[in-house]
Design a protein around this motif. Structure first.
Motif, PDB file in Angstrom:
ATOM      1  N   ALA A 666      -9.245   2.903 -15.576  1.00 26.94           N
ATOM      2  CA  ALA A 666      -7.799   2.685 -15.499  1.00 26.94           C
ATOM      3  C   ALA A 666      -7.419   2.375 -14.065  1.00 26.94           C
ATOM      4  CB  ALA A 666      -7.034   3.910 -15.993  1.00 26.94           C
ATOM      5  N   ASP A 667      -6.451   1.481 -13.908  1.00 32.54           N
ATOM      6  CA  ASP A 667      -5.921   1.120 -12.592  1.00 32.54           C
ATOM      7  C   ASP A 667      -4.391   1.249 -12.666  1.00 32.54           C
ATOM      8  OD1 ASP A 667      -6.844  -0.772  -9.967  1.00 32.54           O
ATOM      9  OD2 ASP A 667      -4.728  -0.832 -10.528  1.00 32.54           O
ATOM     10  N   TRP A 668      -3.835   2.114 -11.825  1.00 31.83           N
ATOM     11  CA  TRP A 668      -2.410   2.448 -11.858  1.00 31.83           C
ATOM     12  C   TRP A 668      -1.745   1.861 -10.611  1.00 31.83           C
ATOM     13  CZ3 TRP A 668      -0.333   8.195 -11.883  1.00 31.83           C
ATOM     14  CH2 TRP A 668       1.062   8.176 -12.020  1.00 31.83           C
ATOM     15  N   ASN A 669      -0.747   0.996 -10.831  1.00 32.23           N
ATOM     16  CA  ASN A 669       0.009   0.381  -9.737  1.00 32.23           C
ATOM     17  C   ASN A 669       1.055   1.372  -9.249  1.00 32.23           C
ATOM     18  OD1 ASN A 669       1.692  -1.170  -8.052  1.00 32.23           O
ATOM     19  ND2 ASN A 669       1.208  -3.033  -9.190  1.00 32.23           N
ATOM     20  N   LEU A 670       0.690   2.173  -8.244  1.00 28.86           N
ATOM     21  CA  LEU A 670       1.608   3.190  -7.728  1.00 28.86           C
ATOM     22  C   LEU A 670       2.755   2.576  -6.936  1.00 28.86           C
ATOM     23  CD1 LEU A 670      -0.973   5.875  -6.535  1.00 28.86           C
ATOM     24  CD2 LEU A 670       0.464   5.959  -8.572  1.00 28.86           C
ATOM     25  N   ALA A 671       2.533   1.396  -6.348  1.00 31.27           N
ATOM     26  CA  ALA A 671       3.594   0.751  -5.572  1.00 31.27           C
ATOM     27  C   ALA A 671       4.794   0.432  -6.459  1.00 31.27           C
ATOM     28  CB  ALA A 671       3.064  -0.514  -4.904  1.00 31.27           C
ATOM     29  N   LYS A 672       4.541  -0.104  -7.650  1.00 38.94           N
ATOM     30  CA  LYS A 672       5.640  -0.389  -8.573  1.00 38.94           C
ATOM     31  C   LYS A 672       6.227   0.892  -9.136  1.00 38.94           C
ATOM     32  CE  LYS A 672       4.434  -5.071 -10.044  1.00 38.94           C
ATOM     33  NZ  LYS A 672       4.121  -5.964 -11.198  1.00 38.94           N
ATOM     34  N   THR A 673       5.378   1.892  -9.401  1.00 37.85           N
ATOM     35  CA  THR A 673       5.869   3.162  -9.921  1.00 37.85           C
ATOM     36  C   THR A 673       6.822   3.831  -8.944  1.00 37.85           C
ATOM     37  OG1 THR A 673       3.801   3.453 -11.140  1.00 37.85           O
ATOM     38  CG2 THR A 673       5.164   5.410 -10.817  1.00 37.85           C
ATOM     39  N   LEU A 674       6.491   3.739  -7.646  1.00 42.39           N
ATOM     40  CA  LEU A 674       7.315   4.362  -6.604  1.00 42.39           C
ATOM     41  C   LEU A 674       8.410   3.436  -6.098  1.00 42.39           C
ATOM     42  CD1 LEU A 674       4.417   6.040  -4.585  1.00 42.39           C
ATOM     43  CD2 LEU A 674       5.956   7.133  -6.237  1.00 42.39           C
ATOM     44  N   HIS A 681       4.068  -3.929   0.259  1.00 41.21           N
ATOM     45  CA  HIS A 681       3.223  -2.769   0.009  1.00 41.21           C
ATOM     46  C   HIS A 681       2.275  -2.997  -1.160  1.00 41.21           C
ATOM     47  CE1 HIS A 681       6.933  -1.147   1.907  1.00 41.21           C
ATOM     48  NE2 HIS A 681       6.075  -0.357   2.544  1.00 41.21           N
ATOM     49  N   LYS A 682       1.110  -2.412  -1.035  1.00 44.00           N
ATOM     50  CA  LYS A 682       0.127  -2.375  -2.118  1.00 44.00           C
ATOM     51  C   LYS A 682      -0.399  -0.954  -2.207  1.00 44.00           C
ATOM     52  CE  LYS A 682      -4.495  -4.109  -3.377  1.00 44.00           C
ATOM     53  NZ  LYS A 682      -4.227  -4.758  -4.652  1.00 44.00           N
ATOM     54  N   LEU A 683      -0.377  -0.371  -3.392  1.00 44.51           N
ATOM     55  CA  LEU A 683      -0.906   0.976  -3.576  1.00 44.51           C
ATOM     56  C   LEU A 683      -1.367   1.126  -5.024  1.00 44.51           C
ATOM     57  CD1 LEU A 683      -1.475   3.734  -2.335  1.00 44.51           C
ATOM     58  CD2 LEU A 683       0.829   4.457  -3.043  1.00 44.51           C
ATOM     59  N   ASN A 684      -2.662   1.155  -5.226  1.00 43.71           N
ATOM     60  CA  ASN A 684      -3.251   1.305  -6.559  1.00 43.71           C
ATOM     61  C   ASN A 684      -4.254   2.437  -6.551  1.00 43.71           C
ATOM     62  OD1 ASN A 684      -2.303  -1.616  -6.470  1.00 43.71           O
ATOM     63  ND2 ASN A 684      -3.007  -1.495  -8.590  1.00 43.71           N
ATOM     64  N   TRP A 685      -4.240   3.203  -7.629  1.00 44.79           N
ATOM     65  CA  TRP A 685      -5.225   4.273  -7.828  1.00 44.79           C
ATOM     66  C   TRP A 685      -6.070   3.907  -9.036  1.00 44.79           C
ATOM     67  CZ3 TRP A 685      -4.332   9.137 -11.114  1.00 44.79           C
ATOM     68  CH2 TRP A 685      -5.465   9.960 -11.081  1.00 44.79           C
ATOM     69  N   GLY A 724      -2.254  -1.184   1.008  1.00 43.79           N
ATOM     70  CA  GLY A 724      -2.013  -2.242   1.976  1.00 43.79           C
ATOM     71  C   GLY A 724      -0.568  -2.284   2.431  1.00 43.79           C
ATOM     72  N   TYR A 725      -0.379  -2.830   3.608  1.00 46.42           N
ATOM     73  CA  TYR A 725       0.958  -3.098   4.149  1.00 46.42           C
ATOM     74  C   TYR A 725       0.893  -4.429   4.881  1.00 46.42           C
ATOM     75  CZ  TYR A 725       5.300  -2.783   6.760  1.00 46.42           C
ATOM     76  OH  TYR A 725       6.552  -3.049   7.288  1.00 46.42           O
ATOM     77  N   GLN A 726       1.595  -5.426   4.327  1.00 51.89           N
ATOM     78  CA  GLN A 726       1.603  -6.787   4.848  1.00 51.89           C
ATOM     79  C   GLN A 726       0.180  -7.307   5.004  1.00 51.89           C
ATOM     80  OE1 GLN A 726       4.330  -6.817   8.233  1.00 51.89           O
ATOM     81  NE2 GLN A 726       6.061  -6.978   6.833  1.00 51.89           N
ATOM     82  N   ASN A 727      -0.332  -7.484   6.222  1.00 55.96           N
ATOM     83  CA  ASN A 727      -1.664  -8.082   6.403  1.00 55.96           C
ATOM     84  C   ASN A 727      -2.789  -7.058   6.541  1.00 55.96           C
ATOM     85  OD1 ASN A 727      -1.078 -10.891   6.296  1.00 55.96           O
ATOM     86  ND2 ASN A 727      -0.115 -10.731   8.300  1.00 55.96           N
ATOM     87  N   LEU A 728      -2.453  -5.782   6.370  1.00 55.03           N
ATOM     88  CA  LEU A 728      -3.456  -4.718   6.448  1.00 55.03           C
ATOM     89  C   LEU A 728      -3.796  -4.239   5.043  1.00 55.03           C
ATOM     90  CD1 LEU A 728      -5.101  -2.644   8.177  1.00 55.03           C
ATOM     91  CD2 LEU A 728      -3.105  -1.126   7.965  1.00 55.03           C
ATOM     92  N   LEU A 729      -5.080  -4.262   4.685  1.00 56.22           N
ATOM     93  CA  LEU A 729      -5.549  -3.759   3.398  1.00 56.22           C
ATOM     94  C   LEU A 729      -6.606  -2.690   3.639  1.00 56.22           C
ATOM     95  CD1 LEU A 729      -6.032  -7.086   1.377  1.00 56.22           C
ATOM     96  CD2 LEU A 729      -4.083  -5.508   1.263  1.00 56.22           C
ATOM     97  N   GLY A 730      -6.705  -1.761   2.700  1.00 53.21           N
ATOM     98  CA  GLY A 730      -7.699  -0.704   2.846  1.00 53.21           C
ATOM     99  C   GLY A 730      -8.129  -0.128   1.518  1.00 53.21           C
ATOM    100  N   SER A 731      -9.205   0.640   1.543  1.00 51.22           N
ATOM    101  CA  SER A 731      -9.682   1.332   0.346  1.00 51.22           C
ATOM    102  C   SER A 731     -10.337   2.642   0.755  1.00 51.22           C
ATOM    103  CB  SER A 731     -10.680   0.474  -0.429  1.00 51.22           C
ATOM    104  OG  SER A 731     -11.901   0.336   0.269  1.00 51.22           O
ATOM    105  N   LEU A 732     -10.133   3.640  -0.071  1.00 49.34           N
ATOM    106  CA  LEU A 732     -10.778   4.948   0.082  1.00 49.34           C
ATOM    107  C   LEU A 732     -11.367   5.299  -1.265  1.00 49.34           C
ATOM    108  CD1 LEU A 732     -11.361   7.480   1.826  1.00 49.34           C
ATOM    109  CD2 LEU A 732      -9.204   8.430   0.953  1.00 49.34           C
TER     110      LEU A 732
END
Length: 823
Positions: A666-674, A681-685, A724-732
């Motif tokens: 499952a992939d949850w779009n937290l950016a849209k949820t919040l 902004h990009k935020l997925n769990w 992510g924020y604008q041109n910065l992306l990351g993963s943990l």
């Protein structure tokens, strides 16, 4: 048996003869302001599940549409997504304008657009001349990955493919070792491994190990189709892994350079050129990689070249030629016992073990559109390759000792007392695969028919004997220089394979389809050569008993059957199921390789079974995408290693195994949820988990029945955040793999004792965390990260031969830094 196969093929073909009128939607996609054509725009018909893209003139065409309303979606990276409903009552040609994004195309926006395109392009029921309807399919989109591409980090690359078990590499990803659902990960040998649709392993039947893995920097997608792929692509239990290279740029010339450095002396340079000039297009790269490894005696160096050259004769006919070359040399630090690993996982007492690969692949493919309904592809492919391994493969606690002085003694010329064991393999094979796909109407309903054939011819050889007495990467046989030395074995393996296959999608109604299929196989595998028999005298010394001729022919033919089903209650949900037979041919390494750690059962035979999948996948609104399913794998005559009554380790058919599991993604779009700004902004769990149970149902061997199947962790979990924020992306990312056994008797080794040379025993549970970042500015991009962030000491493999034998430790905490420039 052959007549049965042809009868089935004829029945499939006759079903396609009842053809009713169908319509075509065509048109041109243009920029709303300049009126210039938009190339490579994705055009998707939700109603018929057909996907196409625009050419250099912005033109697209979707055929075989039935009368009624059709929902059309159009996507392009730099334009606003367009969706509209069209009424189709005849052939229709339209011009569709698209509006450019008003805001800046940040990495977050580009990532979201790629996810939209990916949602459409992930394996549709029909792609080109292939059918994927009703199958468990997964697609890795490499452009979406924020991770360590420089070392082909499999943990990160395959983080969203459920249930994979990974042998982690110590040579920066030069070889991929993955298995799934209880299948041995060694060199991905239980998958049919392809690049752009053609075989890349050493010998599909006789030696299906993959010594070549394309670099992640060069890939656009990795397509994974589970056991049901056996009907179209071959008989392996694991299914299909297909590496799709990046497509040529629409510009005349585009250049990408990626330079990486990392821990343990890692240096990686990847440089590609691509472009399109008229009807000609190309994509080519060169990749050089070297490093020292985190253990002593672990240096490596490789050079990889790839070129793809395409020419479109007409809108209907195109030809493609591809060439791949890989050369690499790696020193192997050897395996450890449990005691050695607990004391120091970085330890090595092997300074004389080396491994070399020379790999050359060729492919020539013709694609032709016979009509609006029918497509034909013909692919010729060939391999010319070799692999050499030299070293000492005995007990990890021992060195090459002089039996009198008990030291690793050197002669006056600098050579060592004992010669090393040498294995030289040469692979020369070629094949051709023809696929014909047609769309038709049968009794008022849509249908798609695929028929194909594959011929494969392999002429391989393997020789095993004493190597040189030095420490360098010398792959010469000592028997060429000293007649007192004796080769252990010298064999050729001429293999032939002819296959016919077919699948037919029958749409019962707009929401339900079934897909029956078959595959006929004729297989002839041979081994011809000699091996040296050995005996033990009264005082325990090994004595040669002379050469023995061993010529064998395995000839068989059979039919595999399967059926799949797909039900879509609405456009956001699909329920899929599949039942397919599987088969795996005994390999020539099963037949004749002399090893100090095990012997081969002379009665070893092929493996058979079947795979069942049932799952549901889709989206919950625009917040969550998911794929949840269960599977069963019935495995008869499974090959493994067991102790005989003389305490010898014997490789042979162990028994019948059953593997069942539940897989969840499952992939949850937290950016849209919040309610965060999705343009910034990009935020997925994501959560990727598999729970697996297994058991040997029946076995003629002692202490096997009721035991768990080896190479299967009960819990396989990967979860993490992509942000992510604008041109910065990351993963943990966090990975947890529970304990798994490596032998059929489920041997467990007490913590305070050693075991049989580190070969037998469990692989303890382990947890790993990986962190990665990327930042883009103009044509530059910087990527960095830390793998094994918490510096966990662990291992994923107990090797029975090279690169061991023994425990192969995994890398401690390590970092990487990459600079990319695109021109």
């Amino acid at each position: 048996m052959k007549s049965k196969a042809f009868s089935i093929a004829i029945i499939f073909f006759l079903l396609s003869c009842q053809v009713l009128a169908q319509y075509t939607l065509s048109g041109t996609i243009v920029d709303s302001e300049s009126n210039q054509p938009i190339t490579n725009a994705e055009v998707y018909d939700r109603t018929s599940s057909q996907l196409t893209s625009t050419n250099e003139k912005g033109y697209f065409e979707i055929n075989n549409l039935k009368e009624g309303k059709h929902k059309i979606v159009i996507l392009s990276l730099e334009y606003q997504t367009l969706e509209e409903e069209l009424d189709i009552s005849g052939d229709k040609n339209i011009t569709i304008p698209m509006r450019v994004f008003q805001q800046e195309l940040s990495e977050v926006v580009i990532s979201q657009k790629r996810e939209e395109i990916f949602a459409l392009t992930r394996l549709q029921p029909v792609v080109g001349t292939a059918i994927y309807a009703g199958k468990k399919t997964e697609v890795v989109l490499l452009d979406q990955m924020v991770g360590n591409a420089a070392t082909n980090n499999a943990r990160q690359i395959y983080s969203q493919v459920v249930g994979l078990n990974i042998y982690e590499s110590i040579d920066a990803g030069l070889q991929l070792n993955i298995g799934g659902r209880g299948l041995d990960p060694n060199r991905t040998s239980n998958f049919n491994t392809r690049q752009n649709g053609y075989d890349i392993s050493a010998d599909v039947l006789g030696y299906p190990e993959s010594y070549y893995t394309p670099p992640a920097d060069a890939l656009s997608q990795i397509q994974v189709v589970r056991g049901a792929a056996s009907l179209q692509y071959g008989t392996q239990f694991g299914g299909l892994i297909n590496f799709k290279m990046k497509q040529p740029s629409q510009e005349p010339i585009a250049f990408t350079a990626r330079q990486s450095i990392g821990s343990f002396g890692l240096f990686n340079t990847f440089n590609s050129l691509s472009g399109t000039v008229g009807k000609f297009s190309y994509y080519t790269y060169i990749n050089y990689k070297k490093g020292d490894g985190f253990r002593p005696n672990a240096e490596f160096e490789s050079t990889n070249y790839f070129g793809s050259f395409n020419y479109n004769f007409t809108e209907k006919t195109s030809i493609n030629f591809e060439f791949t070359s890989l050369n690499y040399l790696a020193q192997q630090p050897g395996g450890l016992t449990d005691t050695q690993f607990r004391a120091d996982p970085n330890f090595s007492n092997r300074s004389r073990n080396w491994f070399e690969v020379n790999w050359k692949l060729y492919s020539l493919k013709l694609n032709h559109k016979l009509s609006k309904r029918s497509d034909l592809s013909i692919n010729f492919f060939a391999l010319n390759a070799g692999r050499n391994a030299v070293g000492f493969r005995g007990d990890p606690t021992e060195l090459n000792l002089n039996p009198i002085t008990q030291v690793d003694e050197q002669d006056t010329d600098g050579s060592y007392f004992f010669s090393r064991d040498l294995i030289k393999g040469k692979f020369e094979n070629w094949g051709a695969e023809v696929r014909y796909l047609t769309r038709y109407r049968f009794k008022g309903s849509d249908a798609v028919l695929l028929l194909g054939s594959k011929y494969y011819d392999a002429n391989n050889s393997s020789i095993q004997g004493p190597g040189s007495r030095g420490t360098d990467a010398n792959f010469s046989l000592a028997t060429n220089e000293n007649p007192n030395y004796i080769n252990q074995s010298d064999f050729t393996f001429p293999n032939r394979n002819l296959a016919f296959f077919g699948e037919n999608i029958l749409f019962i109604n707009d929401r339900l389809s079934i897909t029956p299929g078959f595959r006929y196989e004729y297989i002839r595998t041979e081994s011809a050569g000699i091996y040296n028999r050995e005996g033990v005298d009264l005082v325990g010394n090994v004595q040669p008993l002379g050469d023995t001729t061993d010529n064998r022919v395995f000839e068989r033919s059979f039919i595999l059957l399967g059926i799949g089903a797909s039900f879509e209650p609405n456009e956001n949900v699909e329920i899929y199921s599949n039942l397919s037979q599987n088969y795996r041919s005994v390999t020539f390494s099963d037949i004749r390789v002399t090893s100090p750690t095990f012997i081969i059962d002379p009665e070893i035979s092929d493996e058979r079974g079947f795979t069942f999948d049932l799952g549901v996948r889709g989206k919950l609104g625009e917040l969550i995408s998911y794929d949840v399913g269960g599977y069963g794998l019935f495995y008869d005559d499974r090959i493994g290693i067991i102790l005989d009554d003389r305490a010898n380790r014997v490789r042979g058919n162990i028994g019948t195994a059953l593997i069942v599991g539940v897989e969840f993604f499952a992939d949850w779009n937290l950016a849209k949820t919040l309610a965060l700004s999705t343009t910034k902004h990009k935020l997925n769990w994501f959560v990727n988990s598999a729970i697996t149970e297994s058991s040997y149902l029946d076995s003629d061997e002692n202490n096997v029945e009721g035991k768990k199947v080896e190479f299967i962790p009960t819990i396989n979990l990967k979860t993490g955040l992509r942000f992510g924020y604008q041109n910065l992306l990351g993963s943990l990312q966090f990975t947890y793999i529970s304990e798994q056994f490596t032998d059929v008797e489920n041997s467990a080794i007490p913590a305070d004792t050693d075991n049989r040379n580190g070969i037998i025993g469990e692989i303890p549970a382990y947890s790993i965390m990986d962190f990665s970042l990327s930042y883009k500015f103009n044509q530059f991009k910087i990527e960095t990260g830390v793998n094994n962030l918490l510096d966990t000491s662990y291992f994923t493999r107990r090797a029975t031969g090279y690169p061991g034998p023994g425990i192969i430790p995994s890398e401690p905490r390590n970092f990487y830094l990459t600079l990319e420039i695109k021109i």
